[in-house]
Design a protein around this motif. Structure first.
Motif, PDB file in Angstrom:
ATOM      1  N   ALA A 163       0.848  -1.190   0.000  1.00 52.96           N
ATOM      2  CA  ALA A 163       0.000   0.000   0.000  1.00 52.96           C
ATOM      3  C   ALA A 163       0.883   1.240   0.000  1.00 52.96           C
ATOM      4  O   ALA A 163       2.055   1.187   0.376  1.00 52.96           O
ATOM      5  N   ASP A 164       0.298   2.360  -0.429  1.00 58.36           N
ATOM      6  CA  ASP A 164       1.003   3.641  -0.396  1.00 58.36           C
ATOM      7  C   ASP A 164       0.998   4.197   1.025  1.00 58.36           C
ATOM      8  O   ASP A 164       0.330   3.662   1.922  1.00 58.36           O
ATOM      9  N   PHE A 165       1.758   5.281   1.206  1.00 57.67           N
ATOM     10  CA  PHE A 165       1.770   5.951   2.504  1.00 57.67           C
ATOM     11  C   PHE A 165       0.349   6.334   2.890  1.00 57.67           C
ATOM     12  O   PHE A 165      -0.393   6.897   2.085  1.00 57.67           O
ATOM     13  N   ASP A 166      -0.028   6.020   4.106  1.00 59.90           N
ATOM     14  CA  ASP A 166      -1.383   6.258   4.578  1.00 59.90           C
ATOM     15  C   ASP A 166      -1.319   7.178   5.796  1.00 59.90           C
ATOM     16  O   ASP A 166      -0.602   6.879   6.762  1.00 59.90           O
ATOM     17  N   PRO A 167      -2.044   8.305   5.792  1.00 63.21           N
ATOM     18  CA  PRO A 167      -2.045   9.194   6.964  1.00 63.21           C
ATOM     19  C   PRO A 167      -2.437   8.512   8.259  1.00 63.21           C
ATOM     20  O   PRO A 167      -2.151   9.027   9.346  1.00 63.21           O
ATOM     21  N   ALA A 168      -3.053   7.332   8.168  1.00 61.77           N
ATOM     22  CA  ALA A 168      -3.479   6.627   9.381  1.00 61.77           C
ATOM     23  C   ALA A 168      -2.304   6.266  10.269  1.00 61.77           C
ATOM     24  O   ALA A 168      -2.461   6.130  11.495  1.00 61.77           O
ATOM     25  N   PHE A 169      -1.108   6.080   9.688  1.00 60.80           N
ATOM     26  CA  PHE A 169       0.026   5.724  10.541  1.00 60.80           C
ATOM     27  C   PHE A 169       0.972   6.908  10.790  1.00 60.80           C
ATOM     28  O   PHE A 169       2.018   6.737  11.414  1.00 60.80           O
ATOM     29  N   ALA A 170       0.589   8.089  10.377  1.00 59.48           N
ATOM     30  CA  ALA A 170       1.405   9.271  10.666  1.00 59.48           C
ATOM     31  C   ALA A 170       1.652   9.469  12.166  1.00 59.48           C
ATOM     32  O   ALA A 170       2.741   9.917  12.561  1.00 59.48           O
ATOM     33  N   PRO A 171       0.687   9.143  13.047  1.00 55.47           N
ATOM     34  CA  PRO A 171       0.933   9.348  14.476  1.00 55.47           C
ATOM     35  C   PRO A 171       2.153   8.610  15.012  1.00 55.47           C
ATOM     36  O   PRO A 171       2.729   9.027  16.028  1.00 55.47           O
ATOM     37  N   PHE A 172       2.578   7.537  14.362  1.00 53.61           N
ATOM     38  CA  PHE A 172       3.747   6.803  14.844  1.00 53.61           C
ATOM     39  C   PHE A 172       5.032   7.641  14.767  1.00 53.61           C
ATOM     40  O   PHE A 172       6.011   7.322  15.430  1.00 53.61           O
ATOM     41  N   PHE A 173       5.026   8.691  13.965  1.00 52.44           N
ATOM     42  CA  PHE A 173       6.221   9.525  13.819  1.00 52.44           C
ATOM     43  C   PHE A 173       6.332  10.577  14.920  1.00 52.44           C
ATOM     44  O   PHE A 173       7.343  11.273  15.008  1.00 52.44           O
ATOM     45  N   TYR A 174       5.300  10.693  15.736  1.00 53.10           N
ATOM     46  CA  TYR A 174       5.263  11.721  16.779  1.00 53.10           C
ATOM     47  C   TYR A 174       5.118  11.071  18.142  1.00 53.10           C
ATOM     48  O   TYR A 174       4.430  10.068  18.302  1.00 53.10           O
ATOM     49  N   GLY A 175       5.740  11.683  19.135  1.00 55.55           N
ATOM     50  CA  GLY A 175       5.625  11.154  20.481  1.00 55.55           C
ATOM     51  C   GLY A 175       4.245  11.341  21.065  1.00 55.55           C
ATOM     52  O   GLY A 175       3.803  10.567  21.906  1.00 55.55           O
ATOM     53  N   ARG A 176       3.582  12.389  20.621  1.00 57.00           N
ATOM     54  CA  ARG A 176       2.187  12.600  21.017  1.00 57.00           C
ATOM     55  C   ARG A 176       1.428  13.091  19.796  1.00 57.00           C
ATOM     56  O   ARG A 176       1.911  13.956  19.059  1.00 57.00           O
ATOM     57  N   TRP A 177       0.271  12.544  19.568  1.00 60.10           N
ATOM     58  CA  TRP A 177      -0.515  12.889  18.402  1.00 60.10           C
ATOM     59  C   TRP A 177      -1.602  13.868  18.829  1.00 60.10           C
ATOM     60  O   TRP A 177      -2.605  13.500  19.425  1.00 60.10           O
ATOM     61  N   ASP A 178      -1.378  15.151  18.547  1.00 59.36           N
ATOM     62  CA  ASP A 178      -2.309  16.199  18.917  1.00 59.36           C
ATOM     63  C   ASP A 178      -2.479  17.131  17.719  1.00 59.36           C
ATOM     64  O   ASP A 178      -2.025  16.839  16.618  1.00 59.36           O
ATOM     65  N   ASP A 179      -3.155  18.253  17.932  1.00 58.36           N
ATOM     66  CA  ASP A 179      -3.417  19.171  16.830  1.00 58.36           C
ATOM     67  C   ASP A 179      -2.120  19.732  16.242  1.00 58.36           C
ATOM     68  O   ASP A 179      -2.025  19.947  15.022  1.00 58.36           O
ATOM     69  N   VAL A 180      -1.137  19.968  17.082  1.00 61.20           N
ATOM     70  CA  VAL A 180       0.144  20.493  16.597  1.00 61.20           C
ATOM     71  C   VAL A 180       0.820  19.471  15.682  1.00 61.20           C
ATOM     72  O   VAL A 180       1.302  19.806  14.595  1.00 61.20           O
ATOM     73  N   ALA A 181       0.845  18.223  16.121  1.00 64.08           N
ATOM     74  CA  ALA A 181       1.462  17.167  15.320  1.00 64.08           C
ATOM     75  C   ALA A 181       0.697  16.959  14.014  1.00 64.08           C
ATOM     76  O   ALA A 181       1.304  16.780  12.946  1.00 64.08           O
TER      77      ALA A 181
END
Length: 290
Positions: A163-181
């Motif tokens: 599969a292509d890059f999916d925004p669903a796993f973008a949170p793994f790149f951040y220590g906390r997934w919030d509005d800023v991230a």
């Protein structure tokens, strides 16, 4: 917009933020405009950041020869920036894919590097590469997050080439997934030169044995900072990066992902500033060479 000219005639931009002593900053991505770095969590309170837009990104011009997007070909762009700034030697900070560019620069121009800071750095220049297993293992640390199930399935499919890059796993790149991230991630597509990114790590960019030999003689102090939750590189891989330098400190930022200045700006700035200040004091206390 401050501009300078690379050896091949390409016009390159850099952005200046803050006051005090300059700290030259190389972005990652690869090939993402330096805007995503912001003020590195407030590091501008301690240093004047000189943020380079790599060729073909941000305000820098597109080169006539796309082969110059290869990482090793851009070492001379960094040297041209140093000369443009009038710096005899410089403090250099690099993030992610920019880490390999910084390592190649330090290997080629060791006398120009006063201090080196590598933030969640890609170490392909040393032959150290993040694997799919590394990313999955790091992702597994986030199993309690509400977005984990969907994100992990998407991440596993992407890593398997299904599969292509999916925004669903973008949170793994951040220590906390919030509005800023989320906003930080949303801006990345527009900031990145995808064509150049495909060429950055292309064949011939790296000669790990030669780079390791050169860096084993680097006298400049080095800080290698990893994020506890980062999958690329994981802390154990980042530690192996630090081992390539004779005068390196290694540190892991608790709870941080790939962009540690967003996850805990105070911790990040305190640690990086302490390294820069301590090594500056130590250098000042040593007798001058005769």
């Amino acid at each position: 917009m401050p501009m300078f000219t690379a050896p091949d005639g390409t016009r390159l931009a850099h952005h200046v933020r803050g006051e005090s002593e300059p700290l030259v900053v190389l972005p990652g991505g690869p090939m993402q405009a330096s805007a995503y770095l912001g003020d590195l969590g407030g590091l501008t309170a301690h240093r004047r950041l000189i943020l380079l837009d790599l060729r073909g990104t941000g305000a820098s011009a597109v080169p006539a020869d796309e082969a110059t997007y290869r990482c090793d070909r851009m070492v001379e762009d960094v040297e041209a920036l140093r000369a443009h700034m009038g710096l005899e030697h410089m403090d250099l900070l690099a993030h992610s894919a920019g880490g390999s560019l910084a390592m190649l620069y330090a290997a080629r121009y060791p006398q120009r590097v006063r201090r080196l800071v590598l933030i969640t750095a890609n170490a392909s220049a040393l032959g150290l590469r993040t694997t799919a297993d590394d990313r999955l293992a790091a992702a597994g640390l986030r199993a309690d997050e509400p977005w984990f199930a969907e994100g992990f399935t998407a991440l596993r499919a992407w890593l398997a080439g299904e599969a292509d890059f999916d925004p669903a796993f973008a949170p793994f790149f951040y220590g906390r997934w919030d509005d800023v991230a989320a906003a930080h991630h949303a801006a990345s597509e527009e900031q990145t030169n995808e064509q150049a990114a495909d060429l950055y790590f292309s064949d011939g960019a790296f000669t790990p044995d030669g780079t390791r030999a050169a860096l084993s003689r680097l006298t400049a102090p080095v800080l290698v900072l990893a994020g506890e939750l980062d999958g690329g590189p994981r802390p154990d891989l980042a530690r192996r990066t630090a081992d390539a330098f004779p005068n390196a400190e290694f540190t892991v930022q608790p709870g941080a992902g790939h962009y540690p200045w967003l996850d805990d700006p105070e911790w990040f700035v305190r640690r990086v500033a302490a390294f820069l200040d301590a090594t500056a004091t130590a250098a000042g206390s040593r007798p001058s060479a005769k």
